[in-house]
Design a protein around this motif. Structure first.
Motif, PDB file in Angstrom:
ATOM      1  N   GLU A   1       1.315 -33.332  -2.372  1.00 14.32           N
ATOM      2  CA  GLU A   1       1.166 -31.899  -2.110  1.00 14.32           C
ATOM      3  C   GLU A   1       1.703 -31.485  -0.750  1.00 14.32           C
ATOM      4  O   GLU A   1       1.777 -30.287  -0.444  1.00 14.32           O
ATOM      5  CB  GLU A   1      -0.317 -31.518  -2.198  1.00 14.32           C
ATOM      6  CG  GLU A   1      -0.960 -31.828  -3.543  1.00 14.32           C
ATOM      7  CD  GLU A   1      -2.476 -31.687  -3.497  1.00 14.32           C
ATOM      8  OE1 GLU A   1      -3.005 -31.375  -2.398  1.00 14.32           O
ATOM      9  OE2 GLU A   1      -3.129 -31.887  -4.540  1.00 14.32           O
ATOM     10  N   LEU A   2       2.066 -32.461   0.091  1.00  8.75           N
ATOM     11  CA  LEU A   2       2.482 -32.164   1.455  1.00  8.75           C
ATOM     12  C   LEU A   2       3.981 -31.907   1.537  1.00  8.75           C
ATOM     13  O   LEU A   2       4.758 -32.441   0.740  1.00  8.75           O
ATOM     14  CB  LEU A   2       2.111 -33.327   2.384  1.00  8.75           C
ATOM     15  CG  LEU A   2       0.627 -33.718   2.434  1.00  8.75           C
ATOM     16  CD1 LEU A   2       0.412 -34.840   3.439  1.00  8.75           C
ATOM     17  CD2 LEU A   2      -0.220 -32.522   2.801  1.00  8.75           C
ATOM     18  N   PRO A   3       4.423 -31.117   2.515  1.00  9.15           N
ATOM     19  CA  PRO A   3       5.857 -30.845   2.672  1.00  9.15           C
ATOM     20  C   PRO A   3       6.576 -32.022   3.318  1.00  9.15           C
ATOM     21  O   PRO A   3       5.973 -32.867   3.976  1.00  9.15           O
ATOM     22  CB  PRO A   3       5.865 -29.633   3.620  1.00  9.15           C
ATOM     23  CG  PRO A   3       4.612 -29.768   4.423  1.00  9.15           C
ATOM     24  CD  PRO A   3       3.596 -30.366   3.484  1.00  9.15           C
ATOM     25  N   ARG A   4       7.896 -32.055   3.127  1.00  7.34           N
ATOM     26  CA  ARG A   4       8.711 -33.078   3.789  1.00  7.34           C
ATOM     27  C   ARG A   4       9.202 -32.545   5.132  1.00  7.34           C
ATOM     28  O   ARG A   4      10.404 -32.416   5.365  1.00  7.34           O
ATOM     29  CB  ARG A   4       9.893 -33.462   2.897  1.00  7.34           C
ATOM     30  CG  ARG A   4       9.498 -34.248   1.668  1.00  7.34           C
ATOM     31  CD  ARG A   4      10.704 -34.772   0.922  1.00  7.34           C
ATOM     32  NE  ARG A   4      10.354 -35.660  -0.164  1.00  7.34           N
ATOM     33  CZ  ARG A   4      10.084 -36.951  -0.031  1.00  7.34           C
ATOM     34  NH1 ARG A   4      10.145 -37.511   1.164  1.00  7.34           N
ATOM     35  NH2 ARG A   4       9.784 -37.687  -1.078  1.00  7.34           N
ATOM     36  N   GLU A   5       8.255 -32.229   6.000  1.00  6.62           N
ATOM     37  CA  GLU A   5       8.570 -31.691   7.316  1.00  6.62           C
ATOM     38  C   GLU A   5       7.766 -32.442   8.362  1.00  6.62           C
ATOM     39  O   GLU A   5       6.807 -33.146   8.057  1.00  6.62           O
ATOM     40  CB  GLU A   5       8.237 -30.197   7.378  1.00  6.62           C
ATOM     41  CG  GLU A   5       9.015 -29.337   6.393  1.00  6.62           C
ATOM     42  CD  GLU A   5       8.614 -27.876   6.493  1.00  6.62           C
ATOM     43  OE1 GLU A   5       8.758 -27.312   7.598  1.00  6.62           O
ATOM     44  OE2 GLU A   5       8.150 -27.308   5.491  1.00  6.62           O
ATOM     45  N   SER A   6       8.167 -32.262   9.623  1.00  6.87           N
ATOM     46  CA  SER A   6       7.415 -32.904  10.707  1.00  6.87           C
ATOM     47  C   SER A   6       6.098 -32.177  10.914  1.00  6.87           C
ATOM     48  O   SER A   6       5.975 -30.978  10.624  1.00  6.87           O
ATOM     49  CB  SER A   6       8.227 -32.880  12.007  1.00  6.87           C
ATOM     50  OG  SER A   6       8.473 -31.553  12.424  1.00  6.87           O
TER      51      SER A   6
ATOM     52  N   ARG B   1       4.931 -36.006   3.989  1.00  5.27           N
ATOM     53  CA  ARG B   1       4.662 -36.557   2.646  1.00  5.27           C
ATOM     54  C   ARG B   1       4.826 -38.072   2.644  1.00  5.27           C
ATOM     55  O   ARG B   1       3.952 -38.806   2.151  1.00  5.27           O
ATOM     56  CB  ARG B   1       5.597 -35.917   1.615  1.00  5.27           C
ATOM     57  CG  ARG B   1       5.306 -36.380   0.183  1.00  5.27           C
ATOM     58  CD  ARG B   1       6.302 -35.798  -0.796  1.00  5.27           C
ATOM     59  NE  ARG B   1       6.285 -34.333  -0.762  1.00  5.27           N
ATOM     60  CZ  ARG B   1       7.121 -33.572  -1.464  1.00  5.27           C
ATOM     61  NH1 ARG B   1       8.034 -34.136  -2.242  1.00  5.27           N
ATOM     62  NH2 ARG B   1       7.056 -32.255  -1.384  1.00  5.27           N
ATOM     63  N   ALA B   2       5.938 -38.567   3.191  1.00  2.00           N
ATOM     64  CA  ALA B   2       6.191 -40.004   3.174  1.00  2.00           C
ATOM     65  C   ALA B   2       5.169 -40.754   4.026  1.00  2.00           C
ATOM     66  O   ALA B   2       4.694 -41.829   3.645  1.00  2.00           O
ATOM     67  CB  ALA B   2       7.609 -40.282   3.672  1.00  2.00           C
ATOM     68  N   ARG B   3       4.830 -40.181   5.180  1.00  2.00           N
ATOM     69  CA  ARG B   3       3.919 -40.892   6.083  1.00  2.00           C
ATOM     70  C   ARG B   3       2.524 -41.006   5.466  1.00  2.00           C
ATOM     71  O   ARG B   3       1.900 -42.074   5.494  1.00  2.00           O
ATOM     72  CB  ARG B   3       3.837 -40.158   7.423  1.00  2.00           C
ATOM     73  CG  ARG B   3       3.027 -40.895   8.484  1.00  2.00           C
ATOM     74  CD  ARG B   3       3.646 -42.256   8.799  1.00  2.00           C
ATOM     75  NE  ARG B   3       3.020 -42.874   9.951  1.00  2.00           N
ATOM     76  CZ  ARG B   3       3.439 -42.737  11.198  1.00  2.00           C
ATOM     77  NH1 ARG B   3       4.485 -41.971  11.463  1.00  2.00           N
ATOM     78  NH2 ARG B   3       2.832 -43.361  12.182  1.00  2.00           N
TER      79      ARG B   3
ATOM     80  N   VAL C   1       2.087 -28.197  10.025  1.00  2.00           N
ATOM     81  CA  VAL C   1       3.531 -28.368  10.144  1.00  2.00           C
ATOM     82  C   VAL C   1       3.982 -27.886  11.518  1.00  2.00           C
ATOM     83  O   VAL C   1       3.478 -26.885  12.038  1.00  2.00           O
ATOM     84  CB  VAL C   1       4.262 -27.578   9.040  1.00  2.00           C
ATOM     85  CG1 VAL C   1       5.770 -27.632   9.240  1.00  2.00           C
ATOM     86  CG2 VAL C   1       3.900 -28.140   7.674  1.00  2.00           C
ATOM     87  N   THR C   2       4.924 -28.599  12.130  1.00  5.37           N
ATOM     88  CA  THR C   2       5.485 -28.198  13.424  1.00  5.37           C
ATOM     89  C   THR C   2       6.993 -28.016  13.286  1.00  5.37           C
ATOM     90  O   THR C   2       7.620 -28.527  12.351  1.00  5.37           O
ATOM     91  CB  THR C   2       5.196 -29.246  14.509  1.00  5.37           C
ATOM     92  OG1 THR C   2       5.767 -30.500  14.126  1.00  5.37           O
ATOM     93  CG2 THR C   2       3.702 -29.417  14.704  1.00  5.37           C
TER      94      THR C   2
END
Length: 577
Positions: free
Chosen positions: A12-17, A38-40, A66-67
């Motif tokens: 459910e998380l974005p692929r962003e920092s 997402r990956a982390r 998200v940052t």
């Protein structure tokens, strides 16, 4: 949270920092940063260590933010760790709050240095890392523009200017020596300087310095020169700027030593090749972390609100690549020297760190005796009053067994002659500020209440009312009995862990009494216009009899026993009271 749940939430998380948090019963247990959220987070489905595995298993919720950049994620992670002190992160325990300068929202605004700004109408500038520079600049502002620094109590109902006006620190709006419009114009100039317009203050200081030099007042000119340098460097101007990164004018040397779940980082600070400062910091370390992990957690937390040096000399290379990338992006050189002068400095830092980690562990003995995870940070509370008048409370902090005076707080309480109710109100005030996020200090490991079972029960009731989950014990004065919710302890008089609690109790008592006496002596009373009763005599009367009611009830003979009071003064007192 099992592996399937972790993978589901990660999807459910974005692929962003950004930054992620694992929570247990709404309490933050771990904070991490990621280039790809997402990956982390998905990687936690297969934890890399038993410690992380236990954390994931106990977690029941996941939050994230998200940052825009990886650097923002790094700094946000450091701030969240300092705020929540998560159990499974490396945690800097002795983090300081930094001074702010605020211009209040009063009809005639006041300027002051504070760590607890007024949130109703004040304009706040900062934080600043060098308190002595802030004090120099604020004094220069007051001397130039005459902005008041007194409390509301001292400002109200004056019929003549105070000493600050006589020595040129205030234009005395309290007695209309200056009109409100002109005063607000000066306040605007002060705010312009604090907002970044350095010349608003630097220009008049420079003129005054040059005039003093022409008049051969060389000592005054030198003093003004030093003040001008502080003013010009206040906002990072040329006087405090770094001309070239390769010059490495400022260097910090960090050595880390780990002992169980406690670590110490020693810092040596060098400017232009000369050691000018040294300090050490205690950290709580998750089981299994080494010095490289400690430095990886310490550096972003410590420097998030401080100016970075030109170079860092380290005893170990931090194991966090994001930290190293951040330092590189900021132009900070990082080295683990193997020989030469730099290696000697690192060895010195390591010796300091090991000495800090090897202190007699009275705090660990205290934690073990009370069945606490840690007793590194202890807050003490006491109440002082005179038969229900001038009621004040103190809140002191000891970190690593030593006073942390920057974190001391005091509170004027509602006047009532009830020690239990007063303690309830004091602890409730502290707890509410903590729960609402209005107290920048980290939560303590232990609260110490000055008193026995009654005071402790009142304090614990306040903690329960607010929902602040911090352990609390009491220390009764008469027999030095330690009172806990589960019973009492009568430790030997030479027990080192008892000495820790006694130091906290005694410091809380001293700080409360000091504030009470100041408040009682400064209060405007019916004695102010009594012939023969000046400030010193008034002080003696209040210290002897406690209150106006006590003075009224005293006999003539008791009044005459007070030094400086004769028959005429007794008659004047009777007539006035």
């Amino acid at each position: 949270m099992d592996a399937a749940t972790v993978r589901e939430r990660a999807g459910e998380l974005p692929r962003e920092s950004g930054v992620y948090q694992f929570l247990e019963d709404e309490t933050v247990r771990y904070v991490g940063k990621a280039v790809d959220l997402r990956a982390r987070v998905r990687s936690y489905a297969d934890p890399r260590s038993d410690r992380i595995g236990r954390m994931v298993e106990r977690a029941d919720a996941l939050d994230f933010a998200v940052t825009d950049t990886e650097t923002q994620a790094l700094l946000l992670e450091a701030n969240l760790i300092k705020r929540y002190q998560p159990r499974y992160n490396v945690r800097l325990k002795d983090d300081k709050s930094y001074p702010l300068v605020q211009v209040t929202g009063h009809e005639f605004p006041q300027i002051e240095i504070t760590r607890d700004p007024d949130r109703t109408g004040a304009t706040v500038f900062g934080p600043f890392t060098n308190k002595s520079t802030v004090e120099t600049v604020v004094k220069a502002l007051r001397e130039t523009y005459g902005i008041r620094g007194c409390s509301d109590h001292k400002f109200a109902n004056r019929d003549r200017p105070c000493l600050d006006h006589d020595i040129g620190l205030c234009t005395a709006p309290c007695t209309n020596e200056i009109g409100r419009e002109a005063y607000l114009g000066d306040v605007e100039s002060v705010e312009r300087f604090l907002g970044g317009e350095v010349d608003v203050l630097a220009r008049p200081l420079r003129r005054e310095m040059e005039a003093a030099a022409q008049n051969r007042e060389f000592e005054r000119a030198a003093n003004l020169r030093d003040r001008l340098e502080a003013v010009e460097s206040f906002h990072g101007g040329d006087a405090g700027a770094i001309s070239s990164r390769t010059d490495e004018r400022t260097v910090d040397v960090l050595g880390a030593a780990v002992e169980g779940e406690r670590a110490t980082v020693a810092r040596l600070h060098s400017e232009r090749g000369q050691l000018v400062d040294r300090d050490h910091h205690s950290l709580s370390v998750p089981d299994g972390d080494d010095a490289a992990a400690v430095l990886g957690g310490f550096i972003p937390q410590f420097y998030a609100e401080r100016e970075l040096p030109d170079a860092l000399l380290l005893s170990e290379r931090p194991d966090d690549a994001d930290v190293l990338d951040w330092l590189d992006a900021e132009g900070v050189g990082t080295r683990v020297p193997g020989a030469g002068r730099e290696a000697t400095l690192v060895d010195l830092a390591l010796k300091n760190a090991r000495r800090g980690a090897g202190n007699p562990d009275e705090l660990r003995a205290l934690a073990d005796a009370l069945s606490l995870p840690s007793a590194e940070r202890i807050e003490g509370f006491d109440v002082s009053h005179a038969q229900g008048s001038s009621v004040v409370g103190s809140n002191v902090v000891l970190v690593g067994g030593s006073p942390e005076k920057r974190d001391y707080r005091r509170k004027k309480l509602t006047e009532k002659n009830d020690d239990y109710a007063n303690m309830h109100d004091l602890v409730r005030w502290r707890a509410k500020r903590a729960v609402e996020g209005r107290d920048e200090r980290p939560d303590p490991d232990l609260l110490l209440i000055d008193g026995g079972e009654g005071q402790l029960d009142a304090a614990r009731e306040a903690l329960t009312d607010i929902g602040w989950d911090v352990p609390a014990v009491g220390l009764a004065k008469a027999e030095e009995i330690v009172v806990t919710p589960n019973g009492t302890y009568n430790w030997p008089n030479d027990a080192p862990h008892l000495h820790v609690l006694q130091r906290v109790r005694d410091e809380a008592h001293r700080f409360a009494v000091q504030y009470h006496q100041t408040l009682r002596d400064d209060v405007s009373t019916a004695l102010d216009d009594v012939s023969g009763v000046g400030p010193q005599t008034r002080r003696k009367l209040f210290r002897r009899f406690g209150s106006l009611d006590g003075i009224r009830a005293a006999s003539d003979a008791e009044l005459r026993d007070v030094d400086g009071i004769g028959e005429k003064t007794v008659t004047a007192l009777r007539r006035r009271l």
